[in-house]
Design an enzyme around this catalytic site. Structure first.
Site, PDB file in Angstrom:
ATOM      1  N   SER A  34       0.921  -1.219   0.142  1.00 16.60           N
ATOM      2  CA  SER A  34      -0.134  -0.008  -0.051  1.00 16.60           C
ATOM      3  C   SER A  34       0.869   1.273   0.046  1.00 16.60           C
ATOM      4  CB  SER A  34      -0.965  -0.018   1.123  1.00 16.60           C
ATOM      5  OG  SER A  34      -1.203   1.352   1.251  1.00 16.60           O
ATOM      6  N   SER A  59      -0.373   4.029   1.103  1.00 19.61           N
ATOM      7  CA  SER A  59      -1.161   4.977   1.945  1.00 19.61           C
ATOM      8  C   SER A  59      -0.174   5.568   3.132  1.00 19.61           C
ATOM      9  CB  SER A  59      -2.345   4.431   2.706  1.00 19.61           C
ATOM     10  OG  SER A  59      -3.402   4.073   1.681  1.00 19.61           O
ATOM     11  N   LYS A  96     -14.179  -3.282   3.751  1.00 22.34           N
ATOM     12  CA  LYS A  96     -15.027  -2.164   3.453  1.00 22.34           C
ATOM     13  C   LYS A  96     -16.265  -2.304   4.092  1.00 22.34           C
ATOM     14  CE  LYS A  96     -12.182   0.323   0.265  1.00 22.34           C
ATOM     15  NZ  LYS A  96     -12.000   1.258  -1.048  1.00 22.34           N
ATOM     16  N   ASN A  99     -14.407   3.509   4.136  1.00 16.80           N
ATOM     17  CA  ASN A  99     -12.829   3.311   4.067  1.00 16.80           C
ATOM     18  C   ASN A  99     -12.317   4.121   5.057  1.00 16.80           C
ATOM     19  OD1 ASN A  99     -13.139   6.034   3.136  1.00 16.80           O
ATOM     20  ND2 ASN A  99     -11.495   5.654   1.266  1.00 16.80           N
ATOM     21  N   ALA A 123     -20.676  -2.171 -11.930  1.00 16.58           N
ATOM     22  CA  ALA A 123     -21.710  -1.905 -10.807  1.00 16.58           C
ATOM     23  C   ALA A 123     -21.404  -2.700  -9.522  1.00 16.58           C
ATOM     24  CB  ALA A 123     -23.188  -2.520 -11.316  1.00 16.58           C
ATOM     25  N   ALA A 145     -16.793  -0.385  -6.351  1.00 16.55           N
ATOM     26  CA  ALA A 145     -15.979   0.769  -6.492  1.00 16.55           C
ATOM     27  C   ALA A 145     -17.215   1.476  -7.290  1.00 16.55           C
ATOM     28  CB  ALA A 145     -15.019   0.296  -7.487  1.00 16.55           C
ATOM     29  N   ASN A 170     -23.242  -2.562 -17.024  1.00 20.87           N
ATOM     30  CA  ASN A 170     -22.341  -3.701 -16.459  1.00 20.87           C
ATOM     31  C   ASN A 170     -22.586  -4.785 -17.363  1.00 20.87           C
ATOM     32  OD1 ASN A 170     -20.781  -4.347 -14.121  1.00 20.87           O
ATOM     33  ND2 ASN A 170     -22.312  -5.457 -13.557  1.00 20.87           N
ATOM     34  N   ARG A 171     -21.619  -5.590 -17.077  1.00 19.42           N
ATOM     35  CA  ARG A 171     -21.673  -6.976 -17.591  1.00 19.42           C
ATOM     36  C   ARG A 171     -22.912  -7.484 -17.274  1.00 19.42           C
ATOM     37  NH1 ARG A 171     -16.889 -10.903 -16.546  1.00 19.42           N
ATOM     38  NH2 ARG A 171     -17.561 -10.460 -14.325  1.00 19.42           N
ATOM     39  N   THR A 172     -23.338  -7.614 -15.875  1.00 20.27           N
ATOM     40  CA  THR A 172     -24.452  -8.208 -15.314  1.00 20.27           C
ATOM     41  C   THR A 172     -25.562  -7.060 -15.098  1.00 20.27           C
ATOM     42  OG1 THR A 172     -23.195  -9.834 -14.067  1.00 20.27           O
ATOM     43  CG2 THR A 172     -25.336  -9.651 -13.550  1.00 20.27           C
TER      44      THR A 172
HETATM   45  P1  ATR Z   1     -15.052  -3.715  -6.842  1.00 17.51           P
HETATM   46  O1  ATR Z   1     -15.352  -3.657  -5.538  1.00 17.51           O
HETATM   47  O2  ATR Z   1     -13.395  -3.714  -7.515  1.00 17.51           O
HETATM   48  O3  ATR Z   1     -15.998  -3.020  -7.706  1.00 17.51           O
HETATM   49  P2  ATR Z   1     -16.607  -5.896  -7.559  1.00 17.51           P
HETATM   50  O4  ATR Z   1     -17.610  -5.720  -6.674  1.00 17.51           O
HETATM   51  O5  ATR Z   1     -16.083  -7.650  -7.595  1.00 17.51           O
HETATM   52  O6  ATR Z   1     -15.278  -5.468  -7.282  1.00 17.51           O
HETATM   53  O7  ATR Z   1     -17.123  -5.685  -8.879  1.00 17.51           O
HETATM   54  C1  ATR Z   1     -16.183  -5.744 -10.297  1.00 17.51           C
HETATM   55  C2  ATR Z   1     -17.070  -5.243 -11.240  1.00 17.51           C
HETATM   56  O8  ATR Z   1     -16.155  -5.295 -12.238  1.00 17.51           O
HETATM   57  C3  ATR Z   1     -18.443  -5.582 -11.763  1.00 17.51           C
HETATM   58  O9  ATR Z   1     -19.003  -4.356 -12.283  1.00 17.51           O
HETATM   59  C4  ATR Z   1     -17.977  -6.690 -12.603  1.00 17.51           C
HETATM   60  O10 ATR Z   1     -18.979  -7.220 -13.703  1.00 17.51           O
HETATM   61  P3  ATR Z   1     -20.152  -8.057 -12.993  1.00 17.51           P
HETATM   62  O11 ATR Z   1     -21.006  -7.336 -11.977  1.00 17.51           O
HETATM   63  O12 ATR Z   1     -20.972  -8.310 -14.280  1.00 17.51           O
HETATM   64  O13 ATR Z   1     -19.324  -9.172 -12.346  1.00 17.51           O
HETATM   65  C5  ATR Z   1     -17.039  -5.837 -13.490  1.00 17.51           C
HETATM   66  N1  ATR Z   1     -15.904  -6.951 -14.071  1.00 17.51           N
HETATM   67  C6  ATR Z   1     -15.019  -7.522 -13.843  1.00 17.51           C
HETATM   68  N2  ATR Z   1     -14.433  -8.295 -14.800  1.00 17.51           N
HETATM   69  C7  ATR Z   1     -14.956  -7.897 -15.928  1.00 17.51           C
HETATM   70  C8  ATR Z   1     -14.926  -8.090 -17.323  1.00 17.51           C
HETATM   71  N3  ATR Z   1     -13.832  -8.810 -17.767  1.00 17.51           N
HETATM   72  N4  ATR Z   1     -15.496  -7.645 -18.117  1.00 17.51           N
HETATM   73  C9  ATR Z   1     -16.475  -6.710 -17.696  1.00 17.51           C
HETATM   74  N5  ATR Z   1     -16.903  -6.615 -16.534  1.00 17.51           N
HETATM   75  C10 ATR Z   1     -16.063  -7.016 -15.489  1.00 17.51           C
END
Ligand code: ATR
Length: 278
Positions: free
Chosen positions: A14, A16, A65, A86, A127, A130, A150-152
């Site tokens: 880190s 920080s 977190k 955080n 989504a 972060a 978002n992918r999902t």
């Molecule tokens: P963080 O706390 O870093 O946001 P997270 O809660 O695991 O970690 O979220 C990861 C994000 O990156 C999600 O939006 C995830 O999409 P899904 O909700 O569909 O899983 C996205 N993500 C990670 N890898 C990806 C990829 N290869 N292509 C598209 N989206 C991705």
């Protein structure tokens, strides 16, 4: 001497401690700031022990977190909405939980990078945690529109529903990557973790408006896969998330110490350090 810490797992790489030491010397504040590794099943014990030993506050990082949010006895509105904390401040009877990640992003964009958000068309990719942490501060800047993809897709839609009471006049929409065809944005922010795995997002190359800005919350020495893609798509203005890291720390420091450090010199020092590891 007042003690602060970063609590996470892992914490050894880190930046920080270095950032807060620089802020302390710049503002002539007598304090110490250490990285504290908490066992995966021992977060609250680690916090309790640190507080009992005189700790005044702590930054919290992966994977704690959300747990920190439950541990806090009082939450700021932005932490409540983010569902994640955080920054903990130990008070006489309370533990105050805050989330400075989103405001760190917004300050980096608006102040450090001269990229205004008000009245602009903003696209947020992702989504997860972060993205969730960034949404309230982003909406507070009053963009003309804010689109989450978002992918999902359902996760993006859930976030939209949760934050729509705070959208004000902003046109607030959610969808999947395939819904982006034909739309242009002034600011595109990557809050997915795809760059961590060096993966490219399924984005159309024409999402950038004239003079658009591409921002990745991640950073690494060789440039993130999202920023490399954005540059190849013709974007001239872009940044990784190193400034966000420094700004979220500055916000925590200001909360703890009542004095706002200047982030520019610390950011350029980190930038040089990162480049030398290239
Ligand atoms: P963080 O706390 O870093 O946001 P997270 O809660 O695991 O970690 O979220 C990861 C994000 O990156 C999600 O939006 C995830 O999409 P899904 O909700 O569909 O899983 C996205 N993500 C990670 N890898 C990806 C990829 N290869 N292509 C598209 N989206 C991705």
């Amino acid at each position: 001497m007042d003690r602060y810490a970063l609590i996470g797992n892992p914490v050894e790489h880190s930046k920080s401690p270095l950032i807060h030491a620089a802020f302390a010397s710049q503002t002539r504040q007598e304090l110490s700031y250490q990285a504290l590794l908490a066992p995966l099943d021992g977060f609250s014990d680690t916090v309790r022990m640190f507080r009992a030993e005189g700790g005044r506050g702590a930054n919290i990082t992966v994977p704690f977190k959300i747990e920190a949010c439950s541990l806090a006895t009082r939450l700021t509105e932005r932490a409540k909405l983010a569902g994640a904390v955080n920054t903990l401040t130990f008070m006489d009877d309370d533990i105050l939980g805050d989330n400075t990640d989103g405001i760190g992003l917004v300050r980096d964009l608006i102040i450090n990078l001269a990229c205004p958000l008000a009245s602009r068309h903003v696209l947020l990719l992702g989504a997860g945690g972060a993205a969730r942490g960034a949404l309230f501060p982003l909406l507070q800047t009053k963009p003309a529109s804010l689109t989450i993809v978002n992918r999902t897709v359902e996760r993006a839609q859930k976030l939209r529903s949760a934050f729509s009471p705070h959208a004000g006049q902003t046109t607030f929409t959610a969808g999947g990557f395939k819904d982006l065809g034909g739309w242009e944005f002034d600011v595109v922010i990557n809050a997915t973790s795809a760059s961590l795995q060096n993966e490219t997002l399924p984005l159309p190359g024409n999402i950038f408006a004239h003079d658009a800005f591409a921002y990745d919350m991640m950073y690494n020495a060789s440039g993130t896969s999202f920023l490399n893609w954005a540059r190849a798509a013709g974007v001239a203005r872009f940044s990784d998330g190193l400034g966000m890291l420094v700004e979220q720390a500055a916000e925590s420091f200001a909360l703890w110490r009542g004095v706002r450090p200047s982030s520019a010199s610390v950011l350029s020092k980190l930038r040089l350090q990162l480049a030398s590891h290239d």
